[in-house]
Design an enzyme around this catalytic site. Sequence first.
Site, mmCIF file in Angstrom:
data_model
loop_
_atom_site.group_PDB
_atom_site.id
_atom_site.type_symbol
_atom_site.label_atom_id
_atom_site.label_comp_id
_atom_site.label_asym_id
_atom_site.label_seq_id
_atom_site.Cartn_x
_atom_site.Cartn_y
_atom_site.Cartn_z
ATOM 1 N N GLU A 165 -73.850 79.470 -60.807
ATOM 2 C CA GLU A 165 -74.027 78.242 -60.029
ATOM 3 C C GLU A 165 -74.257 76.992 -60.888
ATOM 4 O O GLU A 165 -75.378 76.501 -60.998
ATOM 5 C CB GLU A 165 -75.198 78.397 -59.042
ATOM 6 N N GLU A 353 -73.793 87.077 -54.985
ATOM 7 C CA GLU A 353 -75.101 86.906 -54.329
ATOM 8 C C GLU A 353 -74.883 86.659 -52.856
ATOM 9 O O GLU A 353 -73.968 85.912 -52.470
ATOM 10 C CB GLU A 353 -75.862 85.671 -54.855
HETATM 11 C C1 FCB Z 1 -79.123 81.108 -55.501
HETATM 12 C C2 FCB Z 1 -79.608 81.344 -56.909
HETATM 13 C C3 FCB Z 1 -80.597 82.483 -57.023
HETATM 14 C C4 FCB Z 1 -81.583 82.443 -55.870
HETATM 15 C C5 FCB Z 1 -80.848 82.417 -54.551
HETATM 16 C C6 FCB Z 1 -81.748 82.472 -53.341
HETATM 17 O O1 FCB Z 1 -78.685 79.801 -55.378
HETATM 18 O O2 FCB Z 1 -78.525 81.615 -57.772
HETATM 19 O O3 FCB Z 1 -81.241 82.396 -58.262
HETATM 20 O O4 FCB Z 1 -82.423 81.381 -56.002
HETATM 21 O O5 FCB Z 1 -80.071 81.255 -54.491
#
Ligand code: FCB
Length: 450
Positions: A165, A353
């Site tokens: 990110e 994620e």
């Molecule tokens: C994402 C991040 C991770 C965590 C999640 C909830 O944006 O990459 O580290 O904070 O959100």
Amino acid sequence: MKYEFPDNFIWGVATAAQQVEGAAFEDGRGLSIWDVFARIPGKVKDGQVPDVTCDQYHRYEEDVKLMKDLGIKSYRFSFSWPRILPDGTGKVNQAGVDYYRRLIRCLKENGIEPNATMYHWDLPWQLQLKGGWGNRESIRWFTEYAKVLLDNFGSEVNLWVTFNEPIATYVGYGMGTFAPGLTDEKYARQALHNLLVAHGEAVKLFRSCRLPDAKIGIVVDIWKHRAGRPGNEEDEAAALKGNEIAGYGWFLHPLFLGGYSEELTKYYTENGLTPAAEPGDFETIKEPIDFYGLNFYNGIVDNAEEARRRAEKRQAGGGNYQDKPEQHPEAIYEVMHMLVEKYHVSVPIYVTENGALQLDFGDRPKEYFLDDPDRVAYLKEVFRWLHKAIADGIDIRGYYLWSLLDNFEWNVGTFMRYGICYTDFRTLERTYKNSALWYRQVIGDNGFEG
Ligand code: FCB
């Protein structure tokens, strides 16, 4: 209906070094920008610091056991740059290297595939003192660090992510709510340009290592915006900004199509924000990768009227976190199609994620958090849409749930619990939530009935 996933689909979980490792001052680790930022009053909720977090540095064996018991096939973790290179460059901290060697060995002994991210936001503080990502030298600093990782773990790890990110660096340099807490948009825009070039240089370096089984990619989160009232000028402008100017388009365009998008270029020109670039930068950024990692949490509907109402409510003392945001799990399906159709992504995609949070105001017992039907309902929806995208022929190879454990959620500390395992931050005991047991079932069946 039975939602069955492809054979060899990777079901995983994800964490990041700064959020779970703790041991911030042990075995020669240097400071990161988050260690310093968290100590500035008012920056992290309730003044929490990431010194201990989940203490995975000492408890990784227990965590690997949890994963094995759940049937997890792959663990996405990140290397801590200041643990490997305390000053950011120069002397390698052998104790740090040894820690990851132990972790990776333990994962493999338990049949869990490591998926390693080089950079998940914890820039060494010593490099921030030299300007951090805003300094073009950061490209060289990062490739030096990447080389240390590839020299040590290139033959151990087959899935590599350069950056998690990139937008987080904008939140840290331009908006001030993440480390290092700066609010300089021009500097932030330059920082992100440098970071993208650093990504491309790391990919080139990776290729030169000729690791026959290893693959490399990048993780870009996508929060797809759409105008709440189509045609409404304010809503359309907000959606455009959310997608192209301060969102995924900023990264996906140069990574997959080449150069900055027309919308972003116009914004840069009109606002005097065009980052300094050197010849060849855009070719470097577009260096071919082996996979793309999608972090997906929600789709966003921009409605200026709604936003004003919420702001008023907040000022009147209500709302804010108490207001549950709308959930748009279906957006993951739109996003998958957009990746292929708009950005011509032709490499395999992993969901690196995805997850749901529980707010912890400190007034509820552990048992409350162990029963998490909302999380299961949300995950089920996401899996349905994912299944549909796979059925459409999109090459999605795996899914990593965020997160194995409740952990240090950046500027909100332990206030947001994303784990499928509950972490007691006093005793550091871990306990399965119901969602963990449900996920175990999904993994075992390679799908679910629903
Ligand atoms: C994402 C991040 C991770 C965590 C999640 C909830 O944006 O990459 O580290 O904070 O959100």
